[in-house]
Write a protein that holds these residues in place. Structure first.
Motif, PDB file in Angstrom:
ATOM      1  N   ILE A 157       0.835  -1.203   0.000  1.00  0.00           N
ATOM      2  CA  ILE A 157       0.000   0.000   0.000  1.00  0.00           C
ATOM      3  C   ILE A 157       0.871   1.255   0.000  1.00  0.00           C
ATOM      4  CG2 ILE A 157      -1.645   1.341   1.376  1.00  0.00           C
ATOM      5  CD1 ILE A 157      -2.886  -1.312   2.253  1.00  0.00           C
ATOM      6  N   ALA A 158       1.920   1.244   0.846  1.00  0.00           N
ATOM      7  CA  ALA A 158       2.822   2.398   0.907  1.00  0.00           C
ATOM      8  C   ALA A 158       3.513   2.611  -0.435  1.00  0.00           C
ATOM      9  CB  ALA A 158       3.857   2.187   2.011  1.00  0.00           C
ATOM     10  N   PHE A 159       4.042   1.539  -1.000  1.00  0.00           N
ATOM     11  CA  PHE A 159       4.727   1.648  -2.298  1.00  0.00           C
ATOM     12  C   PHE A 159       3.776   2.128  -3.386  1.00  0.00           C
ATOM     13  CE2 PHE A 159       5.743  -0.371  -6.393  1.00  0.00           C
ATOM     14  CZ  PHE A 159       6.984   0.217  -6.634  1.00  0.00           C
ATOM     15  N   ALA A 160       2.557   1.578  -3.404  1.00  0.00           N
ATOM     16  CA  ALA A 160       1.581   1.935  -4.428  1.00  0.00           C
ATOM     17  C   ALA A 160       1.256   3.417  -4.399  1.00  0.00           C
ATOM     18  CB  ALA A 160       0.304   1.106  -4.239  1.00  0.00           C
ATOM     19  N   TRP A 161       1.048   3.956  -3.211  1.00  0.00           N
ATOM     20  CA  TRP A 161       0.688   5.376  -3.113  1.00  0.00           C
ATOM     21  C   TRP A 161       1.876   6.283  -3.374  1.00  0.00           C
ATOM     22  CZ3 TRP A 161      -3.868   7.355  -3.631  1.00  0.00           C
ATOM     23  CH2 TRP A 161      -4.990   6.562  -3.362  1.00  0.00           C
ATOM     24  N   ILE A 162       3.068   5.857  -3.013  1.00  0.00           N
ATOM     25  CA  ILE A 162       4.260   6.648  -3.344  1.00  0.00           C
ATOM     26  C   ILE A 162       4.405   6.755  -4.855  1.00  0.00           C
ATOM     27  CG2 ILE A 162       6.790   6.637  -3.324  1.00  0.00           C
ATOM     28  CD1 ILE A 162       6.627   5.452  -0.491  1.00  0.00           C
ATOM     29  N   VAL A 163       4.243   5.631  -5.550  1.00  0.00           N
ATOM     30  CA  VAL A 163       4.350   5.620  -7.012  1.00  0.00           C
ATOM     31  C   VAL A 163       3.226   6.437  -7.646  1.00  0.00           C
ATOM     32  CG1 VAL A 163       4.158   4.161  -9.065  1.00  0.00           C
ATOM     33  CG2 VAL A 163       5.586   3.435  -7.150  1.00  0.00           C
ATOM     34  N   GLY A 164       1.988   6.169  -7.233  1.00  0.00           N
ATOM     35  CA  GLY A 164       0.847   6.852  -7.839  1.00  0.00           C
ATOM     36  C   GLY A 164       0.870   8.355  -7.610  1.00  0.00           C
ATOM     37  N   LEU A 165       1.100   8.759  -6.353  1.00  0.00           N
ATOM     38  CA  LEU A 165       1.156  10.192  -6.053  1.00  0.00           C
ATOM     39  C   LEU A 165       2.367  10.841  -6.685  1.00  0.00           C
ATOM     40  CD1 LEU A 165       0.015  10.228  -2.298  1.00  0.00           C
ATOM     41  CD2 LEU A 165      -1.297  10.878  -4.324  1.00  0.00           C
ATOM     42  N   GLY A 166       3.471  10.083  -6.768  1.00  0.00           N
ATOM     43  CA  GLY A 166       4.676  10.624  -7.399  1.00  0.00           C
ATOM     44  C   GLY A 166       4.433  10.990  -8.851  1.00  0.00           C
ATOM     45  N   PHE A 167       3.899  10.059  -9.620  1.00  0.00           N
ATOM     46  CA  PHE A 167       3.607  10.330 -11.030  1.00  0.00           C
ATOM     47  C   PHE A 167       2.549  11.425 -11.182  1.00  0.00           C
ATOM     48  CE2 PHE A 167       5.261   5.914 -11.920  1.00  0.00           C
ATOM     49  CZ  PHE A 167       6.297   6.327 -12.751  1.00  0.00           C
ATOM     50  N   SER A 168       1.545  11.419 -10.315  1.00  0.00           N
ATOM     51  CA  SER A 168       0.483  12.424 -10.390  1.00  0.00           C
ATOM     52  C   SER A 168       1.023  13.822 -10.113  1.00  0.00           C
ATOM     53  CB  SER A 168      -0.633  12.096  -9.390  1.00  0.00           C
ATOM     54  OG  SER A 168      -1.258  10.873  -9.700  1.00  0.00           O
ATOM     55  N   LEU A 169       1.818  13.954  -9.044  1.00  0.00           N
ATOM     56  CA  LEU A 169       2.362  15.262  -8.682  1.00  0.00           C
ATOM     57  C   LEU A 169       3.302  15.803  -9.745  1.00  0.00           C
ATOM     58  CD1 LEU A 169       2.990  14.831  -4.856  1.00  0.00           C
ATOM     59  CD2 LEU A 169       1.304  16.296  -5.956  1.00  0.00           C
ATOM     60  N   ILE A 170       4.082  14.922 -10.349  1.00  0.00           N
ATOM     61  CA  ILE A 170       4.975  15.363 -11.419  1.00  0.00           C
ATOM     62  C   ILE A 170       4.178  15.964 -12.564  1.00  0.00           C
ATOM     63  CG2 ILE A 170       6.561  14.557 -13.224  1.00  0.00           C
ATOM     64  CD1 ILE A 170       7.612  12.515 -11.166  1.00  0.00           C
ATOM     65  N   ALA A 171       3.107  15.284 -12.966  1.00  0.00           N
ATOM     66  CA  ALA A 171       2.266  15.790 -14.064  1.00  0.00           C
ATOM     67  C   ALA A 171       1.625  17.113 -13.703  1.00  0.00           C
ATOM     68  CB  ALA A 171       1.190  14.758 -14.410  1.00  0.00           C
ATOM     69  N   ILE A 172       1.102  17.218 -12.472  1.00  0.00           N
ATOM     70  CA  ILE A 172       0.427  18.443 -12.041  1.00  0.00           C
ATOM     71  C   ILE A 172       1.410  19.603 -11.942  1.00  0.00           C
ATOM     72  CG2 ILE A 172      -0.780  19.520 -10.111  1.00  0.00           C
ATOM     73  CD1 ILE A 172      -2.045  16.749  -9.561  1.00  0.00           C
ATOM     74  N   LEU A 173       2.585  19.351 -11.338  1.00  0.00           N
ATOM     75  CA  LEU A 173       3.582  20.411 -11.181  1.00  0.00           C
ATOM     76  C   LEU A 173       4.150  20.856 -12.525  1.00  0.00           C
ATOM     77  CD1 LEU A 173       5.473  19.136  -7.994  1.00  0.00           C
ATOM     78  CD2 LEU A 173       3.879  21.061  -8.166  1.00  0.00           C
ATOM     79  N   GLN A 174       4.325  19.909 -13.448  1.00  0.00           N
ATOM     80  CA  GLN A 174       4.775  20.282 -14.790  1.00  0.00           C
ATOM     81  C   GLN A 174       3.757  21.204 -15.473  1.00  0.00           C
ATOM     82  OE1 GLN A 174       8.295  19.477 -14.984  1.00  0.00           O
ATOM     83  NE2 GLN A 174       7.638  19.275 -17.099  1.00  0.00           N
ATOM     84  N   PHE A 175       2.503  20.883 -15.310  1.00  0.00           N
ATOM     85  CA  PHE A 175       1.444  21.698 -15.907  1.00  0.00           C
ATOM     86  C   PHE A 175       1.385  23.093 -15.264  1.00  0.00           C
ATOM     87  CE2 PHE A 175      -2.994  23.185 -15.707  1.00  0.00           C
ATOM     88  CZ  PHE A 175      -3.271  23.310 -17.073  1.00  0.00           C
TER      89      PHE A 175
END
Length: 225
Positions: free
Chosen positions: A204-222
Protein backbone atom coordinates in the motif's frame (compact mmCIF):
# COMPACT_ATOMS: atom_id res chain seq x y z
CA UNK A 1 8.58 -26.34 -18.62
CA UNK A 2 5.57 -25.71 -20.87
CA UNK A 3 3.51 -28.01 -18.62
CA UNK A 4 4.46 -25.99 -15.54
CA UNK A 5 3.53 -22.63 -17.07
CA UNK A 6 0.43 -24.14 -18.64
CA UNK A 7 -0.99 -24.92 -15.21
CA UNK A 8 -2.93 -22.47 -13.05
CA UNK A 9 -0.06 -22.29 -10.53
CA UNK A 10 2.45 -21.74 -13.34
CA UNK A 11 0.38 -18.90 -14.79
CA UNK A 12 0.15 -17.24 -11.38
CA UNK A 13 3.91 -17.64 -11.00
CA UNK A 14 4.51 -15.91 -14.34
CA UNK A 15 2.07 -13.17 -13.34
CA UNK A 16 4.00 -12.62 -10.10
CA UNK A 17 7.46 -12.63 -11.66
CA UNK A 18 6.46 -10.32 -14.51
CA UNK A 19 4.65 -8.05 -12.04
CA UNK A 20 7.70 -7.72 -9.78
CA UNK A 21 9.85 -7.06 -12.85
CA UNK A 22 7.49 -4.23 -13.79
CA UNK A 23 7.68 -2.90 -10.22
CA UNK A 24 11.44 -2.46 -10.70
CA UNK A 25 10.72 -0.61 -13.96
CA UNK A 26 8.30 1.70 -12.13
CA UNK A 27 10.96 2.58 -9.56
CA UNK A 28 13.47 3.45 -12.28
CA UNK A 29 10.86 5.33 -14.33
CA UNK A 30 9.69 7.41 -11.35
CA UNK A 31 13.28 8.18 -10.35
CA UNK A 32 14.05 9.54 -13.82
CA UNK A 33 10.77 11.47 -14.02
CA UNK A 34 11.55 13.22 -10.72
CA UNK A 35 14.43 14.89 -12.57
CA UNK A 36 11.76 16.85 -14.46
CA UNK A 37 11.32 18.90 -11.29
CA UNK A 38 14.99 19.91 -11.09
CA UNK A 39 15.13 23.62 -12.12
CA UNK A 40 17.98 23.23 -14.63
CA UNK A 41 16.06 23.62 -17.88
CA UNK A 42 15.74 19.87 -18.28
CA UNK A 43 19.46 19.09 -18.52
CA UNK A 44 19.53 16.25 -15.99
CA UNK A 45 16.30 14.73 -17.29
CA UNK A 46 17.50 14.84 -20.90
CA UNK A 47 20.82 13.23 -19.97
CA UNK A 48 19.02 10.45 -18.07
CA UNK A 49 16.52 9.94 -20.91
CA UNK A 50 19.38 9.80 -23.42
CA UNK A 51 21.12 7.15 -21.31
CA UNK A 52 17.96 5.04 -21.40
CA UNK A 53 18.05 5.29 -25.21
CA UNK A 54 21.52 3.73 -25.52
CA UNK A 55 21.62 0.67 -27.83
CA UNK A 56 22.22 -1.76 -24.95
CA UNK A 57 19.03 -0.62 -23.26
CA UNK A 58 17.01 0.15 -26.39
CA UNK A 59 17.69 -3.18 -28.11
CA UNK A 60 18.47 -5.28 -25.03
CA UNK A 61 16.33 -4.32 -22.05
CA UNK A 62 13.48 -2.63 -23.89
CA UNK A 63 12.26 -5.81 -25.64
CA UNK A 64 12.42 -7.59 -22.27
CA UNK A 65 10.30 -4.83 -20.78
CA UNK A 66 7.70 -5.12 -23.54
CA UNK A 67 7.71 -8.89 -23.06
CA UNK A 68 7.09 -8.37 -19.34
CA UNK A 69 4.05 -6.20 -20.06
CA UNK A 70 2.78 -8.68 -22.66
CA UNK A 71 3.12 -11.70 -20.36
CA UNK A 72 1.51 -9.86 -17.45
CA UNK A 73 -1.49 -8.67 -19.49
CA UNK A 74 -2.07 -11.93 -21.37
CA UNK A 75 -1.87 -14.14 -18.30
CA UNK A 76 -4.10 -11.73 -16.37
CA UNK A 77 -6.75 -12.16 -19.07
CA UNK A 78 -6.35 -15.96 -19.08
CA UNK A 79 -6.56 -16.28 -15.29
CA UNK A 80 -9.56 -13.95 -15.10
CA UNK A 81 -11.41 -15.96 -17.76
CA UNK A 82 -10.60 -19.23 -15.98
CA UNK A 83 -11.69 -17.90 -12.59
CA UNK A 84 -14.97 -16.60 -13.99
CA UNK A 85 -15.64 -19.91 -15.73
CA UNK A 86 -14.86 -21.88 -12.58
CA UNK A 87 -17.15 -19.76 -10.41
CA UNK A 88 -19.96 -19.61 -12.96
CA UNK A 89 -23.07 -18.01 -11.55
CA UNK A 90 -21.55 -18.11 -8.07
CA UNK A 91 -19.46 -15.07 -8.89
CA UNK A 92 -22.60 -12.94 -8.85
CA UNK A 93 -23.54 -14.19 -5.42
CA UNK A 94 -20.11 -13.94 -3.85
CA UNK A 95 -18.21 -11.34 -5.89
CA UNK A 96 -18.60 -7.91 -4.31
CA UNK A 97 -20.28 -9.31 -1.19
CA UNK A 98 -17.18 -11.26 -0.15
CA UNK A 99 -15.97 -9.97 3.20
CA UNK A 100 -12.37 -9.21 4.12
CA UNK A 101 -11.30 -9.00 0.47
CA UNK A 102 -9.77 -5.81 -0.86
CA UNK A 103 -11.80 -4.07 -3.55
CA UNK A 104 -8.69 -4.02 -5.74
CA UNK A 105 -8.35 -7.81 -5.56
CA UNK A 106 -11.87 -8.24 -6.96
CA UNK A 107 -11.31 -5.77 -9.77
CA UNK A 108 -7.72 -6.41 -10.82
CA UNK A 109 -8.59 -7.11 -14.44
CA UNK A 110 -10.58 -3.89 -14.85
CA UNK A 111 -7.81 -1.93 -13.16
CA UNK A 112 -5.31 -3.66 -15.43
CA UNK A 113 -7.28 -2.58 -18.49
CA UNK A 114 -7.27 1.00 -17.18
CA UNK A 115 -3.50 0.93 -16.74
CA UNK A 116 -3.07 -0.70 -20.17
CA UNK A 117 -5.16 2.01 -21.85
CA UNK A 118 -3.03 4.64 -20.13
CA UNK A 119 0.10 2.82 -21.28
CA UNK A 120 -1.05 3.00 -24.90
CA UNK A 121 -1.54 6.77 -24.60
CA UNK A 122 1.87 7.08 -22.93
CA UNK A 123 3.56 5.19 -25.77
CA UNK A 124 1.82 7.33 -28.40
CA UNK A 125 2.84 10.53 -26.58
CA UNK A 126 6.50 9.70 -26.03
CA UNK A 127 7.79 6.37 -27.35
CA UNK A 128 6.45 6.87 -30.89
CA UNK A 129 7.89 10.39 -31.48
CA UNK A 130 11.18 9.43 -29.82
CA UNK A 131 11.85 6.05 -31.40
CA UNK A 132 9.52 5.57 -34.37
CA UNK A 133 8.82 8.88 -36.12
CA UNK A 134 11.78 10.74 -34.57
CA UNK A 135 9.58 13.84 -34.51
CA UNK A 136 11.08 15.08 -31.24
CA UNK A 137 13.45 18.04 -31.59
CA UNK A 138 17.15 17.64 -30.84
CA UNK A 139 19.35 19.35 -28.30
CA UNK A 140 23.11 19.31 -27.63
CA UNK A 141 24.32 18.93 -24.06
CA UNK A 142 28.06 18.84 -23.30
CA UNK A 143 28.77 18.16 -26.96
CA UNK A 144 26.33 15.24 -27.16
CA UNK A 145 23.32 15.53 -29.47
CA UNK A 146 20.17 13.94 -28.12
CA UNK A 147 16.39 14.16 -28.25
CA UNK A 148 14.95 17.02 -26.23
CA UNK A 149 12.68 14.72 -24.25
CA UNK A 150 12.15 17.45 -21.66
CA UNK A 151 10.51 19.72 -24.26
CA UNK A 152 8.36 16.81 -25.46
CA UNK A 153 7.11 16.15 -21.92
CA UNK A 154 6.44 19.84 -21.30
CA UNK A 155 4.44 20.10 -24.52
CA UNK A 156 2.33 17.07 -23.62
CA UNK A 157 1.69 18.19 -20.04
CA UNK A 158 0.74 21.70 -21.06
CA UNK A 159 -2.70 20.35 -21.94
CA UNK A 160 -5.04 20.03 -18.95
CA UNK A 161 -6.99 17.05 -20.35
CA UNK A 162 -3.81 15.04 -20.73
CA UNK A 163 -2.75 15.87 -17.16
CA UNK A 164 -6.14 14.64 -15.91
CA UNK A 165 -5.71 11.46 -17.96
CA UNK A 166 -2.25 10.87 -16.48
CA UNK A 167 -3.52 11.37 -12.94
CA UNK A 168 -6.38 8.90 -13.55
CA UNK A 169 -3.89 6.40 -14.98
CA UNK A 170 -1.57 6.87 -12.00
CA UNK A 171 -4.39 6.35 -9.50
CA UNK A 172 -5.55 3.25 -11.38
CA UNK A 173 -1.99 1.94 -11.15
CA UNK A 174 -1.96 2.74 -7.43
CA UNK A 175 -5.07 0.68 -6.70
CA UNK A 176 -3.78 -2.13 -8.92
CA UNK A 177 -0.52 -2.24 -6.97
CA UNK A 178 -2.16 -2.29 -3.53
CA UNK A 179 -3.23 -5.86 -4.25
CA UNK A 180 -0.67 -6.95 -6.82
CA UNK A 181 2.38 -6.18 -4.69
CA UNK A 182 1.66 -8.47 -1.73
CA UNK A 183 -0.09 -11.03 -3.94
CA UNK A 184 3.10 -11.53 -5.95
CA UNK A 185 5.11 -12.38 -2.84
CA UNK A 186 2.37 -14.70 -1.62
CA UNK A 187 2.38 -16.59 -4.93
CA UNK A 188 6.15 -16.96 -4.69
CA UNK A 189 5.78 -18.53 -1.24
CA UNK A 190 7.33 -15.58 0.59
CA UNK A 191 4.29 -14.84 2.72
CA UNK A 192 2.74 -16.30 5.86
CA UNK A 193 0.39 -15.09 8.60
CA UNK A 194 3.02 -12.58 9.77
CA UNK A 195 4.54 -11.49 6.47
CA UNK A 196 1.16 -11.23 4.73
CA UNK A 197 0.29 -8.14 6.81
CA UNK A 198 3.79 -6.73 6.32
CA UNK A 199 3.71 -7.18 2.55
CA UNK A 200 0.23 -5.63 2.49
CA UNK A 201 1.39 -2.51 4.36
CA UNK A 202 4.54 -2.28 2.24
CA UNK A 203 2.48 -2.71 -0.93
CA UNK A 204 0.00 0.00 0.00
CA UNK A 205 2.82 2.40 0.91
CA UNK A 206 4.73 1.65 -2.30
CA UNK A 207 1.58 1.93 -4.43
CA UNK A 208 0.69 5.38 -3.11
CA UNK A 209 4.26 6.65 -3.34
CA UNK A 210 4.35 5.62 -7.01
CA UNK A 211 0.85 6.85 -7.84
CA UNK A 212 1.16 10.19 -6.05
CA UNK A 213 4.68 10.62 -7.40
CA UNK A 214 3.61 10.33 -11.03
CA UNK A 215 0.48 12.42 -10.39
CA UNK A 216 2.36 15.26 -8.68
CA UNK A 217 4.98 15.36 -11.42
CA UNK A 218 2.27 15.79 -14.06
CA UNK A 219 0.43 18.44 -12.04
CA UNK A 220 3.58 20.41 -11.18
CA UNK A 221 4.78 20.28 -14.79
CA UNK A 222 1.44 21.70 -15.91
CA UNK A 223 1.41 24.40 -13.22
CA UNK A 224 4.99 25.66 -13.19
CA UNK A 225 7.01 24.54 -16.23
Amino acid sequence: MSTIFGSSIGRKLLMSLSGLFLVVFLIVHLSINLLLLVPDGGVMFNVAANFMALPLIKYGLQPVLFAGFFVHIIYAAVLTAQNNKARGSAKYASGNNTKDVMWASKNMFVLGLTVSAFLVVHLIDFWVPLQITHAAESITIDGVEMHNTYALVNAALSESWRVVLYVIGALGLTIHLTHGFWSAFQTLGLSNSIWRSRWTVAGIAFAWIVGLGFSLIAILQFAFY
